[in-house]
Scaffold this motif. Structure first.
Motif, short mmCIF file in Angstrom:
data_model
loop_
_atom_site.label_atom_id
_atom_site.label_comp_id
_atom_site.label_asym_id
_atom_site.label_seq_id
_atom_site.Cartn_x
_atom_site.Cartn_y
_atom_site.Cartn_z
N SER A 160 0.84 -1.19 0.00
CA SER A 160 0.00 0.00 0.00
C SER A 160 0.88 1.25 0.00
O SER A 160 1.97 1.25 0.58
CB SER A 160 -0.92 0.01 1.23
OG SER A 160 -1.53 1.26 1.41
N ASP A 161 0.40 2.30 -0.64
CA ASP A 161 1.14 3.56 -0.65
C ASP A 161 1.27 4.16 0.74
O ASP A 161 2.13 5.02 0.96
CB ASP A 161 0.44 4.57 -1.57
CG ASP A 161 0.68 4.28 -3.05
OD1 ASP A 161 1.64 3.53 -3.35
OD2 ASP A 161 -0.09 4.78 -3.88
N SER A 162 0.47 3.71 1.67
CA SER A 162 0.53 4.24 3.03
C SER A 162 1.89 3.98 3.67
O SER A 162 2.34 4.75 4.54
CB SER A 162 -0.58 3.63 3.90
OG SER A 162 -1.86 3.99 3.43
N TRP A 163 2.56 2.92 3.27
CA TRP A 163 3.86 2.59 3.86
C TRP A 163 4.92 3.65 3.53
O TRP A 163 5.90 3.81 4.27
CB TRP A 163 4.33 1.21 3.39
CG TRP A 163 3.53 0.10 3.98
CD1 TRP A 163 2.51 -0.58 3.37
CD2 TRP A 163 3.63 -0.44 5.30
NE1 TRP A 163 1.99 -1.52 4.23
CE2 TRP A 163 2.66 -1.46 5.42
CE3 TRP A 163 4.47 -0.18 6.39
CZ2 TRP A 163 2.49 -2.21 6.58
CZ3 TRP A 163 4.30 -0.93 7.55
CH2 TRP A 163 3.32 -1.93 7.64
N LYS A 164 4.72 4.38 2.43
CA LYS A 164 5.67 5.42 2.06
C LYS A 164 5.70 6.53 3.11
O LYS A 164 6.72 7.22 3.26
CB LYS A 164 5.31 6.01 0.70
CG LYS A 164 5.35 5.01 -0.44
CD LYS A 164 4.89 5.68 -1.74
CE LYS A 164 4.74 4.66 -2.86
NZ LYS A 164 4.24 5.30 -4.09
N GLU A 165 4.60 6.72 3.82
CA GLU A 165 4.55 7.76 4.84
C GLU A 165 5.55 7.48 5.96
O GLU A 165 6.03 8.41 6.63
CB GLU A 165 3.15 7.86 5.43
CG GLU A 165 2.08 8.29 4.44
CD GLU A 165 0.72 8.36 5.10
OE1 GLU A 165 0.63 8.85 6.24
OE2 GLU A 165 -0.27 7.93 4.48
N MET A 166 5.84 6.22 6.19
CA MET A 166 6.80 5.85 7.23
C MET A 166 8.24 6.00 6.74
O MET A 166 9.17 5.97 7.53
CB MET A 166 6.55 4.41 7.70
CG MET A 166 7.29 4.01 8.95
SD MET A 166 7.05 2.26 9.39
CE MET A 166 5.31 2.25 9.84
N GLY A 167 8.40 6.15 5.44
CA GLY A 167 9.74 6.32 4.89
C GLY A 167 10.29 5.10 4.20
O GLY A 167 11.51 4.95 4.09
N TRP A 168 9.38 4.21 3.73
CA TRP A 168 9.83 3.11 2.89
C TRP A 168 9.90 3.61 1.46
O TRP A 168 9.24 4.56 1.07
CB TRP A 168 8.89 1.92 3.01
CG TRP A 168 8.81 1.37 4.40
CD1 TRP A 168 7.77 1.50 5.27
CD2 TRP A 168 9.81 0.63 5.10
NE1 TRP A 168 8.06 0.90 6.47
CE2 TRP A 168 9.31 0.35 6.39
CE3 TRP A 168 11.09 0.18 4.76
CZ2 TRP A 168 10.05 -0.35 7.33
CZ3 TRP A 168 11.82 -0.53 5.71
CH2 TRP A 168 11.30 -0.80 6.98
N GLN A 169 10.69 2.91 0.63
CA GLN A 169 10.92 3.39 -0.73
C GLN A 169 9.69 3.26 -1.62
O GLN A 169 9.50 4.07 -2.52
CB GLN A 169 12.07 2.62 -1.36
CG GLN A 169 13.40 2.84 -0.65
CD GLN A 169 14.52 2.11 -1.35
OE1 GLN A 169 14.79 2.35 -2.51
NE2 GLN A 169 15.18 1.21 -0.63
N GLY A 170 8.90 2.24 -1.39
CA GLY A 170 7.74 2.02 -2.23
C GLY A 170 6.56 1.52 -1.43
O GLY A 170 6.54 1.63 -0.20
N CYS A 171 5.61 0.97 -2.13
CA CYS A 171 4.40 0.50 -1.46
C CYS A 171 4.59 -0.84 -0.78
O CYS A 171 3.73 -1.28 -0.01
CB CYS A 171 3.24 0.44 -2.46
SG CYS A 171 3.52 -0.70 -3.84
N ASP A 172 5.72 -1.52 -1.04
CA ASP A 172 6.00 -2.82 -0.44
C ASP A 172 7.29 -2.74 0.38
O ASP A 172 8.39 -2.81 -0.16
CB ASP A 172 6.14 -3.89 -1.53
CG ASP A 172 6.38 -5.28 -0.96
OD1 ASP A 172 6.34 -5.43 0.29
OD2 ASP A 172 6.58 -6.21 -1.75
N PRO A 173 7.19 -2.54 1.68
CA PRO A 173 8.40 -2.37 2.51
C PRO A 173 9.30 -3.59 2.54
O PRO A 173 10.47 -3.49 2.91
CB PRO A 173 7.83 -2.06 3.90
CG PRO A 173 6.44 -2.58 3.89
CD PRO A 173 5.95 -2.45 2.48
N SER A 174 8.79 -4.75 2.17
CA SER A 174 9.61 -5.97 2.24
C SER A 174 10.80 -5.91 1.29
O SER A 174 11.75 -6.67 1.45
CB SER A 174 8.75 -7.20 1.92
OG SER A 174 8.30 -7.18 0.58
N THR A 175 10.77 -5.00 0.30
CA THR A 175 11.88 -4.91 -0.65
C THR A 175 13.04 -4.08 -0.11
O THR A 175 14.08 -3.98 -0.76
CB THR A 175 11.40 -4.27 -1.96
OG1 THR A 175 10.93 -2.94 -1.70
CG2 THR A 175 10.27 -5.09 -2.58
#
Length: 316
Positions: A160-175
């Motif tokens: 989800s794009d919401s993860w970008k708010e936390m400072g992940w690079q994309g919508c899938d933080p597992s990458t």
């Protein structure tokens, strides 16, 4: 500053400046060097990069870093020599000779207590765990991190794009865990649960005058984990760096020494960021200076536990 402050999105593969990934099975699954400033995919960002390079010459920064390292080492050596004189141990000539040989002395491996050996094994076991998005316990850990970060918000889908708010690079933080593995996620969760006030200030960039192009919080956290692994020489059979040897002593007094040191390092990084009025392209320089500062504090003779570090006050 709210979580919606403009932050530069990173592209997967740019954390270490590479577009492809090579895994050497005989080593821990870490990148060669954590980078946050090699995004060449945005025209706007290129414009920012050009202006930045005009204002700050790369060669000048390298010279600055080099001299900072030398001065830091000399300061520690000089203070140790003065302390030796104060104690009145040995002759003046002997002390002068020992001072001149400090830089060439190799650290002799110390004898670990059974407790230190056990804790070091447990830490190295954690370092070998890669993040795996197909494991439910790893996904649950991501969920834990979100709940600790945004306790009043529903956990979004794992893509989800919401993860970008936390400072992940994309919508899938597992990458984004290639550089630090699962332990970097554990570090973030530990930070959020044990020092929530400091964690929230860094997450929301709520303290100090922030840059227009801020470092992404979560990916920066992965880089901090990687930096500590390198600094403490935890990939070797036995740490050969001074910081690594000193860390073993801290590990004997605190089972969570690595996690606590991580929290301190993250706060130090943000403080350096603000002090240098840094922006996106300078993240790696700030990370290097953070390492220098942390190594200097670990070298202090009166540091026998994490709480003895001068920077410990930053997280409490």
């Amino acid at each position: 500053m709210t979580t919606r402050t403009i932050r530069r999105r990173l592209h997967h593969g740019d954390v270490d400046g590479r577009k492809s990934e090579f895994v050497e099975p005989s080593r821990f699954d870490v990148q060669n060097e954590p980078l946050l400033g090699n995004d060449n995919h945005s025209d706007n960002y290129k414009g920012y990069d050009d202006r930045h390079r005009q204002d700050w010459d790369d060669k000048t920064k390298e010279v600055d870093l080099h001299w900072t390292c030398l001065l830091s080492n000399l300061t520690v050596q000089w203070s140790q020599w003065l302390a030796s004189i104060a104690r009145g141990s040995g002759s003046v000539l002997g002390r002068l000779l020992s001072l001149s040989s400090i830089t060439s002395v190799q650290f002799v491996p110390i004898c670990l207590t059974p407790l230190q050996e056990e804790r070091l094994r447990n830490l190295r076991r954690r370092l070998k765990v890669r993040f795996d998005g197909s494991h439910l316990d790893h996904l649950d850990a991501l969920k834990q991190l979100w709940q600790s970060s945004y306790p009043n918000r529903e956990v979004p889908p794992f893509k989800s794009d919401s993860w970008k708010e936390m400072g992940w690079q994309g919508c899938d933080p597992s990458t984004d865990f290639r550089g630090g593995g699962f332990i970097s996620l554990e570090n973030l969760i530990y930070f959020a649960k044990n020092y929530p006030n400091s964690f929230q200030m860094l997450l929301h960039k709520s303290e100090g005058r922030r840059a227009e192009w801020e470092y992404p919080f979560a990916v920066a956290g992965v880089n901090v984990s990687f930096m500590l692994i390198q600094m403490l020489d935890l990939q070797s059979d036995f740490p050969s760096s001074k910081a690594g040897v000193r860390f073993l002593g801290l590990l004997g007094n605190d089972e969570k020494a690595f996690d606590n040191l991580y929290c301190i390092a993250f706060c130090m990084l943000d403080a350096q960021w603000l002090a240098r009025h840094a922006s996106y392209m300078e993240f790696n320089e700030v990370l290097k200076f953070t390492r220098i500062q942390l190594e200097r504090e670990l070298a202090l003779e009166d540091v026998t536990s994490i709480k003895d570090l001068p920077a410990y006050n930053m997280i409490i």
